[in-house]
Design an enzyme around this catalytic site. Structure first.
Site, PDB file in Angstrom:
ATOM      1  N   TYR A   1       7.364 -22.738  24.797  1.00 31.96           N
ATOM      2  CA  TYR A   1       6.084 -22.170  24.341  1.00 31.96           C
ATOM      3  C   TYR A   1       5.682 -20.996  25.222  1.00 31.96           C
ATOM      4  CZ  TYR A   1       1.316 -21.960  22.582  1.00 31.96           C
ATOM      5  OH  TYR A   1       0.142 -21.535  22.008  1.00 31.96           O
TER       6      TYR A   1
ATOM      7  N   PHE B   1       0.847   4.602   7.844  1.00 36.18           N
ATOM      8  CA  PHE B   1       1.337   3.686   6.808  1.00 36.18           C
ATOM      9  C   PHE B   1       0.143   2.904   6.257  1.00 36.18           C
ATOM     10  CE2 PHE B   1       3.213  -0.429   5.505  1.00 36.18           C
ATOM     11  CZ  PHE B   1       3.967   0.057   4.459  1.00 36.18           C
ATOM     12  N   ASP B   2       0.268   2.345   5.044  1.00 31.62           N
ATOM     13  CA  ASP B   2      -0.919   1.744   4.402  1.00 31.62           C
ATOM     14  C   ASP B   2      -1.510   0.550   5.164  1.00 31.62           C
ATOM     15  OD1 ASP B   2       1.225   0.278   3.533  1.00 31.62           O
ATOM     16  OD2 ASP B   2       0.860   0.521   1.386  1.00 31.62           O
TER      17      ASP B   2
ATOM     18  N   ASP C   1       3.896   4.573  16.170  1.00 32.48           N
ATOM     19  CA  ASP C   1       4.271   3.525  15.230  1.00 32.48           C
ATOM     20  C   ASP C   1       5.780   3.679  15.074  1.00 32.48           C
ATOM     21  OD1 ASP C   1       5.003   2.061  13.009  1.00 32.48           O
ATOM     22  OD2 ASP C   1       3.239   2.580  11.828  1.00 32.48           O
TER      23      ASP C   1
ATOM     24  N   ALA D   1       8.367   1.826  13.738  1.00 30.16           N
ATOM     25  CA  ALA D   1       9.177   1.041  12.804  1.00 30.16           C
ATOM     26  C   ALA D   1      10.604   1.601  12.678  1.00 30.16           C
ATOM     27  CB  ALA D   1       8.500   0.990  11.444  1.00 30.16           C
TER      28      ALA D   1
ATOM     29  N   LYS E   1      12.498  -3.249  10.651  1.00 28.66           N
ATOM     30  CA  LYS E   1      13.273  -2.055  10.317  1.00 28.66           C
ATOM     31  C   LYS E   1      14.303  -1.833  11.436  1.00 28.66           C
ATOM     32  CE  LYS E   1       9.352  -1.420   7.793  1.00 28.66           C
ATOM     33  NZ  LYS E   1       8.178  -2.323   7.872  1.00 28.66           N
TER      34      LYS E   1
ATOM     35  N   HIS F   1      -1.525  -2.810  -6.243  1.00 37.03           N
ATOM     36  CA  HIS F   1      -0.161  -2.604  -6.736  1.00 37.03           C
ATOM     37  C   HIS F   1       0.724  -3.836  -6.597  1.00 37.03           C
ATOM     38  CE1 HIS F   1      -0.351  -1.381  -2.520  1.00 37.03           C
ATOM     39  NE2 HIS F   1       0.927  -1.654  -2.411  1.00 37.03           N
TER      40      HIS F   1
HETATM   41  N1  F0G Z   1       4.316   0.922   9.964  1.00 32.72           N
HETATM   42  C1  F0G Z   1       5.212   1.485   9.136  1.00 32.72           C
HETATM   43  C2  F0G Z   1       5.609   2.917   9.340  1.00 32.72           C
HETATM   44  C3  F0G Z   1       5.782   0.721   8.103  1.00 32.72           C
HETATM   45  O1  F0G Z   1       6.669   1.295   7.285  1.00 32.72           O
HETATM   46  C4  F0G Z   1       5.400  -0.633   7.952  1.00 32.72           C
HETATM   47  C5  F0G Z   1       5.967  -1.465   6.889  1.00 32.72           C
HETATM   48  C6  F0G Z   1       4.453  -1.167   8.848  1.00 32.72           C
HETATM   49  C7  F0G Z   1       3.933  -0.359   9.839  1.00 32.72           C
HETATM   50  C8  F0G Z   1       3.969  -2.590   8.736  1.00 32.72           C
HETATM   51  O2  F0G Z   1       4.927  -3.458   9.201  1.00 32.72           O
HETATM   52  O3  F0G Z   1       5.541  -4.841   7.202  1.00 32.72           O
HETATM   53  O4  F0G Z   1       6.205  -5.508   9.514  1.00 32.72           O
HETATM   54  O5  F0G Z   1       3.848  -5.673   8.826  1.00 32.72           O
HETATM   55  N2  F0G Z   1       6.609  -1.006   5.916  1.00 32.72           N
HETATM   56  C9  F0G Z   1       7.284  -1.745   4.862  1.00 32.72           C
HETATM   57  C10 F0G Z   1       7.811  -0.800   3.827  1.00 32.72           C
HETATM   58  C11 F0G Z   1       6.513  -2.896   4.308  1.00 32.72           C
HETATM   59  O6  F0G Z   1       8.305  -1.292   2.778  1.00 32.72           O
HETATM   60  O7  F0G Z   1       7.801   0.416   4.033  1.00 32.72           O
HETATM   61  P1  F0G Z   1       5.141  -4.957   8.647  1.00 32.72           P
END
Ligand code: F0G
Length: 462
Positions: free
Chosen positions: A70, A123-124, A214, A216, A257, A448
């Site tokens: 843990y 990102f969204d 960020d 990813a 990613k 969506h």
């Molecule tokens: N930042 C970026 C640039 C991303 O592309 C994503 C996720 C996230 C943050 C959020 O990360 O999904 O691990 O919580 N992108 C995916 C996509 C979902 O399909 O582009 P997460």
């Protein structure tokens, strides 16, 4: 010599192309929403490159080594040392995925309601967490990003003039942070140059603003810098990463990613102060600081994957495969975001289907047609994903109408890419007959994912 993947296949997962009549039935049952399809009914799944890649034998072995303690797990310490070696940041916290990292850091950045968080293009989920923390997300990507036909080697760059002007106009005390998203997913997986990162970081320093990444798809960004930026031709991707991170105060990451895992996320900081602040939210939301919502085995696989993703041969094959898909579509005359980005080919649906207005979602109509044509699943990135203004209820304008074809890492062969090309070419041949899409059921939030649709020319009551 042509390239080949620096690995061979040890285990396979069957996939099947169901007959066209079945595909038509399945997508109708799914309310013409690709998120409603069962994966068994999809032949080549390019919905996302997130958590959908194949792990290596070393990563699978790592699952067995994972320490499930843990607190103070060995796997955590392996992750911490790996992250330090790549970034120079010693304050490391695993999280369950990218948005877990975002929810723990945003309230530390947006310390007063109404503060701005600037970036190339958020990102969204990042955008959503900025807003949930009471902040206002601002995208300042260069203008070239929205012109899919203009070649620019770094379409993910932030517009430095607009960045400075925004800070001066609104006052540095009202800016929570600057976030560089590498690569810039929403603009088409487009990279950011080292020069741009260095200059944006200098502006952040000048005004005393926190500068975060960020990350990813940071390894893919490092590879583009090596390919396209003078002075980095012979640099190892890890050396490029170290320089890049030296310009920042910390990072948040979706490890699904470029850490080559199916689940996981990361926070890492240069200084203790931000770490302490984020830690206060990690414990109640994600879990104790050495596991952050993951099993020890997931943390171990992440530590292995982070380094594998920086290998030049891997990156050449990875970026090469996405380019292979893009080049064939481009040669067929199909409009795509050029140059092709790191993780996906972004088809310009506004140009592909000019007869369909933005509020009938050309990118989404194309996604539905591509599934019917070849069992291939892509996703709209455009007006449908952008959604409505929460205050006025009006559709927000979108810079792009894209169909994103995101390629999972180490998962498909180029034969699969050929199938995607053939299917999209077949839709291209009959593009003039493709119809728009309308809502049958429209959820208020993140519509969506769960909305139901029908063809726009099919009357609401039949
Ligand atoms: N930042 C970026 C640039 C991303 O592309 C994503 C996720 C996230 C943050 C959020 O990360 O999904 O691990 O919580 N992108 C995916 C996509 C979902 O399909 O582009 P997460």
């Amino acid at each position: 010599m042509r390239f080949a993947e620096p690995y061979k296949i040890k285990m396979v997962e069957p996939i099947r192309l169901i007959p066209r009549a079945e595909r038509e039935a399945r997508i109708r049952e799914a309310g013409y929403n690709v998120f409603g399809l069962r994966s068994r009914d999809v032949f080549v799944d390019l919905l996302t490159d997130s958590g959908t890649g194949a792990m290596s034998e070393e990563q699978w072995a790592g699952l067995m080594r994972g320490d499930e303690a843990y607190a103070g797990s060995d796997s955590f310490y392996r992750l911490k040392e790996t992250v330090e070696s790549i970034t120079g940041y010693s304050w490391v916290i695993p999280t369950h995925q990218g948005r877990g990292a975002e929810q723990c850091i945003m309230p530390q950045i947006v310390t007063r309601p109404g503060m701005y968080v600037l970036g190339n293009m958020h990102f969204d989920t990042t955008r959503a967490h900025i807003q949930l923390a009471g902040g206002r997300p601002v995208d300042l990507v260069i203008a070239e990003a929205s012109d899919t036909e203009t070649y620019h080697p770094f379409k993910g760059n932030i517009d430095l003039q607009r960045l400075r002007a925004f800070i001066v106009e609104h006052g540095p005390e009202n800016i929570g942070a600057i976030i560089m998203t590498v690569t810039c997913n929403s603009a088409g997986g487009q990279p950011v140059s080292m020069a741009n990162i260095r200059a944006a970081s200098a502006i952040a320093r000048e005004f005393g603003i926190t500068f975060l990444f960020d990350t990813a798809r940071y390894a893919e960004n490092c590879y583009f810098i090596r390919q396209r930026e003078a002075g980095y031709e012979n640099a190892e991707p890890i050396a490029i990463a170290r320089e890049m991170f030296s310009y920042g105060d910390g990072l948040m990451m979706s490890a699904k990613k470029d850490a080559l895992v199916n689940i996981g996320g990361l926070l890492a900081f240069k200084h203790e102060e931000l770490y302490r602040a984020a830690a206060g939210l990690v414990v109640p939301f994600e879990g104790f600081l050495t596991y952050g919502g993951l099993a020890g085995r997931d943390v171990e696989a992440m530590a292995v994957g982070l380094l594998e993703a920086l290998e030049v041969d891997y990156l050449a094959a990875r970026i090469g495969q996405v380019a292979y898909l893009g080049e064939q579509l481009h040669e067929a005359g199909i409009p795509i975001q050029l140059p092709v980005g790191g993780h996906a080919v972004f088809v310009d649906a506004a140009k592909f289907l000019p007869q369909i207005p933005a509020d009938q979602f050309p990118g989404h109509a194309l996604a539905v047609e591509l599934y019917i044509e070849g069992g291939v699943r892509g996703v709209e990135v455009g007006s449908l994903m952008m959604g409505r203004d929460p205050e006025t209820g009006l559709q927000l304008p979108s810079e792009f109408e894209f169909l994103r074809l995101a390629v999972p890492r180490r998962t498909y062969t180029n034969n699969h890419m050929d199938v995607v090309v053939d299917a999209l070419k077949a839709v291209w041949e009959r593009r003039h007959a493709v119809r728009g899409i309308r809502f049958v059921q429209e959820p208020k939030v993140l519509r969506h994912f769960t909305a139901r649709f029908d063809w726009a020319d099919v009357p609401a009551v039949r």
